[in-house]
Design a protein around this motif. Structure first.
Motif, PDB file in Angstrom:
ATOM      1  N   LYS A 199       0.840  -1.194   0.000  1.00 44.55           N
ATOM      2  CA  LYS A 199       0.000   0.000   0.000  1.00 44.55           C
ATOM      3  C   LYS A 199       0.878   1.248   0.000  1.00 44.55           C
ATOM      4  O   LYS A 199       1.954   1.267   0.591  1.00 44.55           O
TER       5      LYS A 199
ATOM      6  N   GLY B 161      -5.331   5.803  -7.515  1.00 45.83           N
ATOM      7  CA  GLY B 161      -6.539   5.024  -7.770  1.00 45.83           C
ATOM      8  C   GLY B 161      -6.207   3.588  -8.160  1.00 45.83           C
ATOM      9  O   GLY B 161      -6.899   2.639  -7.746  1.00 45.83           O
ATOM     10  N   MET B 162      -5.159   3.405  -8.960  1.00 45.69           N
ATOM     11  CA  MET B 162      -4.763   2.055  -9.370  1.00 45.69           C
ATOM     12  C   MET B 162      -4.353   1.225  -8.160  1.00 45.69           C
ATOM     13  O   MET B 162      -4.755   0.061  -8.017  1.00 45.69           O
TER      14      MET B 162
ATOM     15  N   THR C 164      -5.302   1.676  -5.091  1.00 49.29           N
ATOM     16  CA  THR C 164      -6.477   1.474  -4.240  1.00 49.29           C
ATOM     17  C   THR C 164      -7.325   0.316  -4.746  1.00 49.29           C
ATOM     18  O   THR C 164      -7.882  -0.471  -3.959  1.00 49.29           O
ATOM     19  N   GLU C 165      -7.415   0.181  -6.087  1.00 51.34           N
ATOM     20  CA  GLU C 165      -8.319  -0.811  -6.675  1.00 51.34           C
ATOM     21  C   GLU C 165      -7.689  -2.190  -6.838  1.00 51.34           C
ATOM     22  O   GLU C 165      -8.407  -3.175  -7.036  1.00 51.34           O
ATOM     23  N   MET C 166      -6.376  -2.304  -6.759  1.00 53.14           N
ATOM     24  CA  MET C 166      -5.733  -3.598  -6.990  1.00 53.14           C
ATOM     25  C   MET C 166      -5.961  -4.544  -5.813  1.00 53.14           C
ATOM     26  O   MET C 166      -5.939  -4.121  -4.653  1.00 53.14           O
ATOM     27  N   PRO C 167      -6.180  -5.835  -6.091  1.00 50.53           N
ATOM     28  CA  PRO C 167      -6.363  -6.819  -5.016  1.00 50.53           C
ATOM     29  C   PRO C 167      -5.108  -6.913  -4.146  1.00 50.53           C
ATOM     30  O   PRO C 167      -3.988  -6.695  -4.629  1.00 50.53           O
TER      31      PRO C 167
END
Length: 548
Positions: free
Chosen positions: A472, A503-504, A506-509
Motif C-alpha cells: 500500500k 486510484g490504481m 487502491t483498486e488492486m487486489p
C-alpha cells in the motif's frame, strides 16, 4: 560439381560496409571488409561494421580477404574480422598501409598483409584471383577476376573510366576485355552512379577549378575532402607550392593518412609547404595559408564542424575565408552538410561545394561507363553491387538494356547460387546485420542503441512509488520527467497522473499489491496508455517500487 555461392554481408541495399563472400566446395574468400559511419540516430556509436557471425561460426571456411582499395567503406572492418580469424589479407600497398595503422592502433598482431599488384595472380583454395588496375578516387584501386572451377567472376570494386587520371594509371580495359573474350560467368559491378547518365568527368577537371580558386583568392583557403583522397590532396599540395601557401593539416584521420601515403611514396609534400611543428595559421598572412581539414559530411565531431561553430581550439573561421567542400554528400548526410554550410556562412565565410562549383567529381562510373564494362566482359550473369536497392535495380535494368538479361538483384544476407547454366537466389538468408562500435572499439548492443534513440526522441518518465510491506502507498507517487514536458508548467497533468496512480493502487487486489514486478508492469502499462492517448508520445517509462 559443387555450386558457387555469392553472399553479400554488407554493401548491397546500403551505401558503405562492403563485404562480399565467394564460396565453393567448403572454402570462401572475402572481397573487402568495410564499415559505415553512424547517422544522427545512432547515438554514442563511432562506426558500424557488418555482422560477421556467419564467418565466425565456420572459422575454417574463410581462406583470405582481398581488398580492392583503401576507402573506409572497404577496409574499415578488417580489424574486427582478423582479430578473430587470422587469415591473410591481400591488397595494394596503400590499402595495406591504412590497414596496418588500424591493426597497430587496436594492438592486433600476427596478421599477414600480402601485397597484391595489378596483374598479379594468387591461388587460394579453389580460387585463382587476378588483380586488375582500375581508376577510382583513391590511388591503388583494383578490380578482381576470380577464377573458380565453374567459371570466372569479375568483381569490379569501385571504379570509373578516367582516360586522364592524375597519376596516369588508367583502368586496365585490356585485362577486362581479355576475360570477356575467354568467357565471364558473372559480372559484379559498382552501382553507385547507376542513376547518373553520361560519363564521369576526369579528376583533372577538379585541378583546373582549384587552380582558378588559388589564383583568384586573396584570403585563407580551407579545403575539406575525404582523408583517403590522395589525388585530391596532391593537387592541393601542388597548388599550395605554386602559390607559396603553407598547408596546415587538421583532423586525425587526414594527418594519419597523409603520413602513411607520404611514407609509401604516394604523396609529395614539399618542405617549403610545411608550416613547421609549432606554427599556427595566424603566424602567416591570410594569402599564405591553406587549411586542409576533415569533415566533408558534417560529422559533429569533425574539425570543420567544430570550426563552423567556433569550438575548434586552434582555428577560427571568419570573414574573408573561402571554404571548399571537395566531396559529394553521401546519401543520408544531406541535413548535416546543409547545417554545416549554414554555420560557415554565419561566420562570414564563402562556401564552395560540388553543387555550386566544379570542386569535386565522383570516383564512380556513370551509366555509359557501366555499359562499357558490361560490353567488355560480356557476362552470362549480372549482379549489381555497392548501393541502395534503387541503385541495384537500375543497374540491373541497364545491363538488360545492353543484352545481359540474366541480372539478379540481391541484398545483404541473400545467397545467389550458380550451378550449371542457372543462377538462383536461395530463400533462406544467412545471418547479417549491423554491429555498432563505440570510441573504445567495444561493441554496443543493438538494444542499447534503440534505447538511446527512444530516449532522444521521446524522453523518459520515472515513477517512484513508496509502499509498505502490504504494497500500500505510504505517500503519493513521485514523478520525474526528462525530455518530455516541464513539470512546473504542467502541474495539472502531474496531479492527474498521481491521482490515477493512487486510484490504481487502491483498486488492486491485496495479493497483486504484494507482487512488485506485477505492480511495476501495471504502472508502466497505465502510463504508456496515458502519454500515447493525451500527447501522442512514447516515452521510456521506468517504474520503481520502494519498500519502506
Amino acid at each position: 560439381m559443387d555450386p558457387l555461392r555469392i553472399i553479400p554481408l554488407g554493401g548491397l541495399g546500403e551505401i558503405g560496409m562492403n563485404l562480399m563472400l565467394y564460396e565453393h566446395a567448403g572454402a570462401a574468400v572475402a572481397v573487402d571488409c568495410g564499415m559505415m559511419f553512424p547517422d544522427a540516430a545512432t547515438l554514442g556509436v563511432d562506426v558500424i561494421v557488418p555482422d560477421m557471425t556467419y564467418l565466425f561460426e565456420q572459422p575454417s571456411k574463410l581462406r583470405a580477404v582481398f581488398l580492392t582499395h583503401g576507402h573506409e567503406d572497404h577496409i574499415g572492418a578488417v580489424p574486427f574480422l582478423v582479430e578473430r580469424l587470422k587469415v591473410p589479407v591481400y591488397g595494394m600497398p596503400l590499402a595495406l598501409g591504412f590497414v596496418r595503422d588500424k591493426l597497430e592502433e587496436m594492438a592486433i598482431d600476427e596478421v599477414e598483409l600480402r601485397a597484391l599488384m595489378p596483374r598479379d595472380v594468387v591461388e587460394v583454395g579453389p580460387f585463382r584471383v587476378e588483380a586488375m588496375q582500375v581508376t577510382h578516387s583513391i590511388v591503388d584501386a583494383l578490380g578482381l577476376a576470380i577464377r573458380t572451377p565453374i567459371g570466372t567472376i569479375i568483381h569490379t570494386g569501385d571504379f570509373k573510366i578516367d582516360h586522364t587520371p592524375v597519376d596516369g594509371r588508367t583502368t586496365d580495359l585490356a585485362s577486362f576485355a581479355r576475360h570477356g573474350e575467354e568467357g565471364v560467368l558473372a559480372l559484379l559491378s559498382d552501382s553507385t552512379n547507376a542513376l547518373v547518365p553520361g560519363h564521369c568527368p576526369s579528376e583533372r577537371s577538379v585541378g583546373g577549378a582549384l587552380a582558378d580558386l588559388f589564383a583568384q583568392t586573396r584570403g585563407r583557403i580551407v579545403i575539406t575532402t575525404f582523408a583517403s583522397h590522395i589525388h585530391r590532396v596532391q593537387q592541393v599540395l601542388d597548388l599550395a607550392m605554386r602559390h607559396r601557401r603553407k598547408v596546415f593539416l587538421v583532423g586525425r584521420s587526414l594527418v594519419d593518412n597523409i603520413e602513411t601515403a607520404d611514407r609509401l611514396g604516394y604523396v609529395r609534400f614539399p618542405r617549403e609547404s610545411r608550416p613547421g611543428a609549432n606554427a599556427r595559421p595566424e603566424d602567416f598572412a591570410e594569402h599564405e595559408v591553406v587549411i586542409m581539414s576533415t569533415g566533408t559530411q558534417g560529422e559533429p565531431a569533425s574539425a570543420l564542424s567544430r570550426m563552423a561553430v567556433g569550438e575548434h581550439k586552434q582555428i577560427e573561421i571568419g570573414r574573408g575565408d573561402t571554404v571548399v567542400i571537395s566531396a559529394r554528400t553521401i546519401p543520408g548526410n544531406e541535413r548535416a552538410v546543409a547545417h554545416l554550410i549554414d554555420n560557415l556562412y554565419r561566420r562570414g565565410a564563402e562556401v564552395l561545394s560540388w553543387d555550386n562549383a566544379d570542386v569535386h567529381v565522383s570516383g564512380h562510373a556513370c551509366q555509359e561507363e557501366l555499359k562499357l564494362m558490361i560490353n567488355l566482359t560480356r557476362p552470362k550473369f549480372f549482379i549489381p553491387i555497392h548501393g541502395t536497392l534503387r541503385h541495384l535495380v537500375h543497374h540491373a535494368r541497364l545491363a538488360e538494356s545492353v543484352g545481359v538479361p540474366h541480372g539478379v538483384v540481391i541484398t545483404n544476407g541473400q545467397v545467389a547460387e550458380i550451378e550449371g547454366h542457372e543462377i538462383r537466389v536461395l530463400e533462406q538468408r544467412v545471418p547479417n546485420g549491423k554491429v555498432f562500435i563505440d570510441a573504445e572499439a567495444e561493441e554496443v548492443p543493438e538494444i542499447v542503441v534503440r534505447d538511446r534513440q527512444h530516449l532522444a526522441e521521446d524522453g523518459f518518465v520515472i515513477v517512484v512509488a513508496a509502499v509498505d510491506s502490504d504494497g500500500k502507498l505510504v505517500r503519493d507517487p513521485e514523478i520525474i520527467t526528462r525530455g518530455l514536458l516541464h513539470v512546473d508548467s504542467n502541474q495539472d497533468m502531474m496531479d492527474e497522473l498521481r491521482r490515477m496512480l493512487v486510484g490504481m493502487f487502491t483498486e488492486m487486489p491485496p495479493e497483486e499489491l504484494r507482487d512488485s514486478e506485477l505492480l511495476q508492469e501495471a504502472m508502466r502499462a497505465m502510463l504508456k496508455r496515458y502519454f500515447r492517448k493525451t500527447m501522442g508520445a512514447r516515452p521510456m517509462i521506468l517504474p520503481v517500487i520502494w519498500e519502506m
